[in-house]
Design a protein around this motif. Structure first.
Motif, PDB file in Angstrom:
ATOM      1  N   ARG A 423       0.828  -1.207   0.000  1.00  0.00           N
ATOM      2  CA  ARG A 423       0.000   0.000   0.000  1.00  0.00           C
ATOM      3  C   ARG A 423       0.865   1.260   0.000  1.00  0.00           C
ATOM      4  O   ARG A 423       0.445   2.328  -0.402  1.00  0.00           O
ATOM      5  N   THR A 438      -3.443  -3.475  -3.559  1.00  0.00           N
ATOM      6  CA  THR A 438      -2.495  -2.980  -2.564  1.00  0.00           C
ATOM      7  C   THR A 438      -2.866  -3.502  -1.179  1.00  0.00           C
ATOM      8  O   THR A 438      -4.046  -3.564  -0.820  1.00  0.00           O
ATOM      9  N   ALA A 440      -1.418  -3.726   3.134  1.00  0.00           N
ATOM     10  CA  ALA A 440      -0.497  -3.172   4.121  1.00  0.00           C
ATOM     11  C   ALA A 440       0.224  -4.277   4.880  1.00  0.00           C
ATOM     12  O   ALA A 440       1.318  -4.074   5.394  1.00  0.00           O
TER      13      ALA A 440
END
Ligand code: TYD
Ligand code: MG
Length: 451
Positions: A423, A438, A440
């Motif tokens: 991300r 994306t 994290a």
């Protein structure tokens, strides 16, 4: 008869000492001193100016930038690795394991060169070199071959034939009459390289040196050798695979991040134009334990298949084995998967492999490898049209990688439909057709993939 003396050299840094010492005072390495007998020099050693002129420092602004054009070579990969061709007067050291193809690479360079080349070999006879040249099928009337190891003779030959490029195979076989030490010894390598260096700088002729490597992978001889030359290239690869990689370890005239990929064929080495296409194993149906990484070597994006096999350990201590990937990094990834994602890998054998037999150091490979491991562990398939790219941090976060757009563009070009990235990677281009996902954290990737 000149008087000879015994002296000791540090094999690591070339530090000289009159008696043997256990720890080198210069570089701090232990047990690196080797004894050598030195004949008092009959010829002035290199570096000592025979005719001394009064040194005259100049203002840096007054010096014209050396605009000498680079000599482009027809070998595209070598061009890339050298940073756009050979710099006249530079000395380039090529190291690599025996049988990897160092002699073949430079003989091909000699045969393809536009200028006159002198190929000096201390390892093979002239007939053997001719045979090798026949194998590569390239003909060049301007290429001269000399089987010789005595430096003075080589310098004389260079003087008479005036080549535009010199290749020495290998620096460890050279010796000079000025010293009594055996060929391959530290003082011989240092002296011969120094003399060749001076020849290169004075005549503006580039010199390639082939160097043997020791079993721990460093170039045999003093570490000083690498400091003396302008460029250090390393030729590596798995001898059981056809692919070879040429890397720059040092380059005074260019970047050290470049990489060339070759394939060893029956007719010598050929540059690989589309490495991704060959590094992706061809198969029809998706299998578990395989994930494709969008890696980057130097400036070049590469799609590489990472493979993992996870199975219950038969013995108490599970095995961890890796081909083409750093084992310590693998252990770290396994610890992250165990601690941060809650997968019990402690009792599992884990084997990983990077397809094609090449070694990649890009941390962007992490997420692909972790996905391959999870896929094998859970027996679930990874979609074959998806590539992965991201570094995994110790707390399980997916970190950004450099040059993300280049990687995405390459993945798209090769027909992948999805790419998993961090991300935190910023993408400014809006026209990608490939779907960009994306995340994290690593566990989010697994949640998305395996549900
Ligand atoms: P070589 O250049 O002699 O290696 P080095 O100088 O690094 O020791 O490479 C030798 C290997 O390459 C040898 O095992 C044979 C193989 N080879 C080919 O497969 N095809 C060829 O056309 C040539 C010339 C060599
Ligand atoms: Mg050789």
């Amino acid at each position: 008869m000149a008087k000879s003396r015994t002296t000791y050299f540090c094999r690591n840094c070339g530090h000289e000492s009159s008696k043997w010492i256990g720890k080198c005072p210069s570089c701090g390495e232990w047990n690196t001193f080797a004894e050598e007998v030195i004949q008092a020099t009959k010829v002035a050693a290199w570096g000592k100016n025979q005719k001394r002129e009064k040194p005259q420092p100049r203002k840096i602004e007054d010096i014209a930038p050396d605009a000498a054009p680079r000599i482009p070579v027809s070998d595209e990969e070598l061009n890339l690795v050298l940073g756009g061709g050979i710099v006249p007067g530079s000395v380039i050291l090529l190291g690599g394991e025996p049988g990897i193809g160092k002699s073949t690479l430079l003989l091909q360079l000699a045969l393809q060169a536009k200028q006159k080349v002198l190929y000096v070999s201390g390892e093979e006879s002239e007939e053997q070199i001719r045979l090798r040249a026949e194998r590569t099928g390239i003909h060049n009337r301007e290429c001269e071959v000399l089987a010789e190891t005595l430096l003075e003779n080589i310098l004389e030959a260079m003087d008479t034939s005036k080549p535009g490029l010199v290749i020495i195979d290998s620096v460890q076989t050279l010796y000079t009459e000025a010293l009594d030490a055996t060929p391959g010894s530290i003082s011989q390598i240092r002296e011969c390289t120094g003399r060749l260096l001076r020849f290169a700088k004075e005549e503006h002729v580039p010199v390639f040196l082939i160097g043997h490597i020791t079993k721990d992978g460093s170039i045999a001889g003093p570490k000083l050798l690498e400091h003396m030359v302008d460029t250090v290239l390393q030729f590596e690869g798995d001898r059981h695979h056809a692919y070879r990689i040429l890397r720059t370890l040092k380059n005074r005239f260019g970047s050290t991040h470049e990489m060339g990929i070759y394939e060893m064929t029956g007719n010598g080495l050929t540059g690989v134009k589309n490495p991704s296409e060959i590094l992706l194993a061809q198969r029809d149906e998706p299998l578990s334990g395989i994930a494709v990484a969008a890696a980057l070597e130097g400036m070049r994006p590469l799609m590489i298949e990472t493979q993992a096999l996870v199975s219950s350990a038969v013995y108490g201590t599970p095995q961890r084995s890796s081909t083409g990937f750093d084992l310590r990094r693998l252990n770290m990834l396994l610890a992250v998967l165990e601690k941060r994602c809650g997968f019990r890998l402690g009792q599992q054998d884990v084997f990983v492999n990077i397809a094609g037999g090449i070694r990649i150091e890009d941390p962007g490979l992490d997420i692909a490898l972790a996905t391959a491991i999870m896929s094998s562990y859970q027996g679930m398939l990874v979609p074959g049209n998806c590539v992965f790219c991201g570094e995994i941090g110790l707390s399980g976060e997916l970190r950004a990688v450099q040059r993300i757009e280049q990687r995405i563009a390459e993945a798209e070009k090769l027909g992948f439909e999805d790419i998993v990235i961090s991300r935190y990677n910023k993408i400014t281009r809006k026209d990608f057709k490939i779907r960009i996902h994306t995340f994290a954290r690593v566990d989010e990737v697994f949640g998305w993939l395996f549900g």
